[in-house]
Write a protein that holds these residues in place. Structure first.
Motif, PDB file in Angstrom:
ATOM      1  N   ARG A 134      27.446  32.860  52.897  1.00 56.76           N
ATOM      2  CA  ARG A 134      26.061  33.794  52.812  1.00 56.76           C
ATOM      3  C   ARG A 134      25.523  33.249  51.323  1.00 56.76           C
ATOM      4  NH1 ARG A 134      28.659  39.422  50.710  1.00 56.76           N
ATOM      5  NH2 ARG A 134      30.845  39.062  51.310  1.00 56.76           N
ATOM      6  N   ALA A 157      33.224  34.954  57.456  1.00 57.81           N
ATOM      7  CA  ALA A 157      33.132  33.823  56.691  1.00 57.81           C
ATOM      8  C   ALA A 157      32.531  32.718  57.553  1.00 57.81           C
ATOM      9  CB  ALA A 157      34.551  33.672  56.025  1.00 57.81           C
ATOM     10  N   ASN A 195      25.924  39.716  47.528  1.00 53.38           N
ATOM     11  CA  ASN A 195      26.874  40.294  47.185  1.00 53.38           C
ATOM     12  C   ASN A 195      27.361  41.682  47.426  1.00 53.38           C
ATOM     13  OD1 ASN A 195      29.716  39.744  45.965  1.00 53.38           O
ATOM     14  ND2 ASN A 195      28.888  40.112  43.769  1.00 53.38           N
ATOM     15  N   SER A 236      31.528  25.711  53.769  1.00 54.38           N
ATOM     16  CA  SER A 236      31.658  26.695  52.826  1.00 54.38           C
ATOM     17  C   SER A 236      32.090  28.107  53.596  1.00 54.38           C
ATOM     18  CB  SER A 236      30.392  27.108  52.051  1.00 54.38           C
ATOM     19  OG  SER A 236      30.281  27.928  51.417  1.00 54.38           O
ATOM     20  N   SER A 237      33.417  28.621  53.009  1.00 52.09           N
ATOM     21  CA  SER A 237      33.736  29.802  53.604  1.00 52.09           C
ATOM     22  C   SER A 237      32.749  30.997  53.460  1.00 52.09           C
ATOM     23  CB  SER A 237      35.242  30.214  53.365  1.00 52.09           C
ATOM     24  OG  SER A 237      35.241  30.224  52.040  1.00 52.09           O
ATOM     25  N   LYS A 238      32.622  31.086  52.005  1.00 49.15           N
ATOM     26  CA  LYS A 238      31.464  32.074  51.716  1.00 49.15           C
ATOM     27  C   LYS A 238      30.046  31.575  51.617  1.00 49.15           C
ATOM     28  CE  LYS A 238      34.642  34.579  48.543  1.00 49.15           C
ATOM     29  NZ  LYS A 238      34.898  35.359  47.506  1.00 49.15           N
ATOM     30  N   ASP A 242      27.261  34.754  59.330  1.00 49.38           N
ATOM     31  CA  ASP A 242      26.827  35.990  58.445  1.00 49.38           C
ATOM     32  C   ASP A 242      25.310  36.294  58.669  1.00 49.38           C
ATOM     33  OD1 ASP A 242      25.197  34.744  55.948  1.00 49.38           O
ATOM     34  OD2 ASP A 242      27.140  33.569  56.524  1.00 49.38           O
ATOM     35  N   HIS A 257      31.739  42.980  52.804  1.00 49.54           N
ATOM     36  CA  HIS A 257      32.330  41.977  53.725  1.00 49.54           C
ATOM     37  C   HIS A 257      31.262  41.409  54.801  1.00 49.54           C
ATOM     38  CE1 HIS A 257      37.011  42.484  52.481  1.00 49.54           C
ATOM     39  NE2 HIS A 257      36.069  42.535  51.526  1.00 49.54           N
ATOM     40  N   GLN A 258      31.289  39.967  54.715  1.00 47.47           N
ATOM     41  CA  GLN A 258      30.458  39.314  55.940  1.00 47.47           C
ATOM     42  C   GLN A 258      31.508  38.493  56.403  1.00 47.47           C
ATOM     43  OE1 GLN A 258      26.757  38.869  56.784  1.00 47.47           O
ATOM     44  NE2 GLN A 258      27.312  41.009  56.796  1.00 47.47           N
TER      45      GLN A 258
END
Ligand code: PLP
Length: 352
Positions: A245, A38, A32, A241-243, A42, A35-36
């Motif tokens: 990571r 999307a 967390n 999934s956009s997030k 990542d 920013h990485q």
């Protein structure tokens, strides 16, 4: 914040009733902040890819998805053309428990085979591997097996090798639903690749949720020639999934050390303990071999009803009254003993 539930209560319904392993939560927290990029560009997804390659070989490519049904649909769609079909056991999750997703969402024809124990064999595959070149028949293209199976049984490496060799001789590909592959490998005390890459499996749905992830499964292509368009299909089937990571970081935590093995060994050991504890109770009959973390049994229906008010579990077969009890990575000896004691307590006593 206080919990809305009693965190001490355990169920025996499914290994996905369990929460998240603390090391996985730590990995999510560590991923967390900041920013990485999307959608998988990542550093966590890059590391995850390397960890999968360490387990499954250099040719392996892993694509995280949200759940196991999607892993199966994306895998199978990437292996088949529109006119092709998938041979599977009648009891396979893709046939019984995915709301028809392979057929409805994937548009994939399933050719099912009844089995005594949830396992296909070369002979059983032949019941559906026919009609090649017949324009009236959906063309068999993939054999899909699950390890562990939906009936709690296991395929050994030799059994999978025999299936893959037979399937490949027929021009078929092999998909493995590995929602509980970690349990199977731990039970057999072999590396994950011994049940997949090394014996000829082409594409794998790898399970994370049941072995301690918050959520996340992966499509793992072991033979690049066997699958096309996974990148695109994952989006088409709403699994990009956009997030990403946060899914990838969980897999890295699960697979980079021995967390997967510790969790699977614990779930399996509790399955064995449960079988031993309840198998000795008069009136309780274990119906299937206990080879990993699932125990199937038949007991008086009124006992099932009373016990189910104290612990959650599933009636597997309404017709026979067979129930399934499943242990998870966080099931403890005390949980098993309390459940077995409750069962013994609910059984009718016979007076002399
Ligand atoms: C054998 C098997 N495959 C796949 C799944 C994945 O299902 P889900 O879509 O609920 O993650 C499950 C879950 O119960 C399963 O048991």
């Amino acid at each position: 914040m206080t919990s809305r539930h009693d965190p001490r209560l355990k169920a025996f319904a499914s290994d996905n009733y369990a929460g998240v392993h603390p090391e996985i939560l730590q990995a999510i927290a560590a991923a967390n902040g900041g920013h990485q990029t999307a959608y998988g560009e990542d550093v966590y997804t890059e590391a995850m890819g390397e960890v999968f390659q360490r387990h499954f070989g250099e040719r392996a490519q892993a694509w995280p998805v949200f759940n196991g049904t999607a892993a199966n649909v994306v895998s199978l769609r990437s292996m088949t053309a529109h006119w092709e079909a998938v041979i599977c056991a009648e009891s396979a999750h893709i046939n019984t428990d995915e709301g028809g997703a392979p057929e409805v969402a994937g548009g994939i024809k399933l050719l099912t085979v009844p089995t005594p124990d949830g396992k296909l064999t070369p002979e059983l595959i032949d019941r559906q591997a026919w009609g090649f070149g017949d324009v009236h028949r959906a063309q068999p293209r993939v054999v899909s097996i699950s390890n562990t199976t939906e009936l709690g049984t296991l395929y050994t490496a030799d059994e999978i090798a025999a299936i893959c060799s037979h399937a490949h001789d027929l021009g078929l590909l092999v998909h493995l639903d590995g929602s509980r592959l970690t349990n199977a490998a731990a039970a057999l005390d072999v590396p994950l690749r011994a049940l997949t890459t090394d014996v000829g499996v082409d594409v794998l749905s790898f399970g994370g949720t049941k072995i301690g992830l918050l959520y996340g499964e992966a499509v793992v292509v072991l033979n690049p020639a066997a699958a096309t368009g996974v990148d695109y299909l994952r989006k088409t089937f709403m699994q990009l999934s956009s997030k990403m990571r946060f899914v990838s970081a969980q897999f890295e935590a699960l697979l980079s050390g021995d967390l997967w093995l510790r969790n699977a060994r614990q779930a399996n050991a509790m399955g064995r303990r449960l079988a031993e504890a309840v198998g000795g109770i008069p009136g309780v009959r274990l119906t299937r071999p206990v080879e990993a973390n699932a125990v199937f049994a038949i007991l008086p229906r009124d006992v099932t009803e009373r016990l189910a008010k104290r612990f959650r579990f599933y009636t597997w077969n309404e017709a026979t009254g067979e129930v399934r009890w499943m242990c998870a990575f966080d099931t403890t000896e005390a949980d098993v003993d309390a459940f077995a004691a409750a069962l013994a307590d609910e059984m009718p006593t016979t007076h002399p």
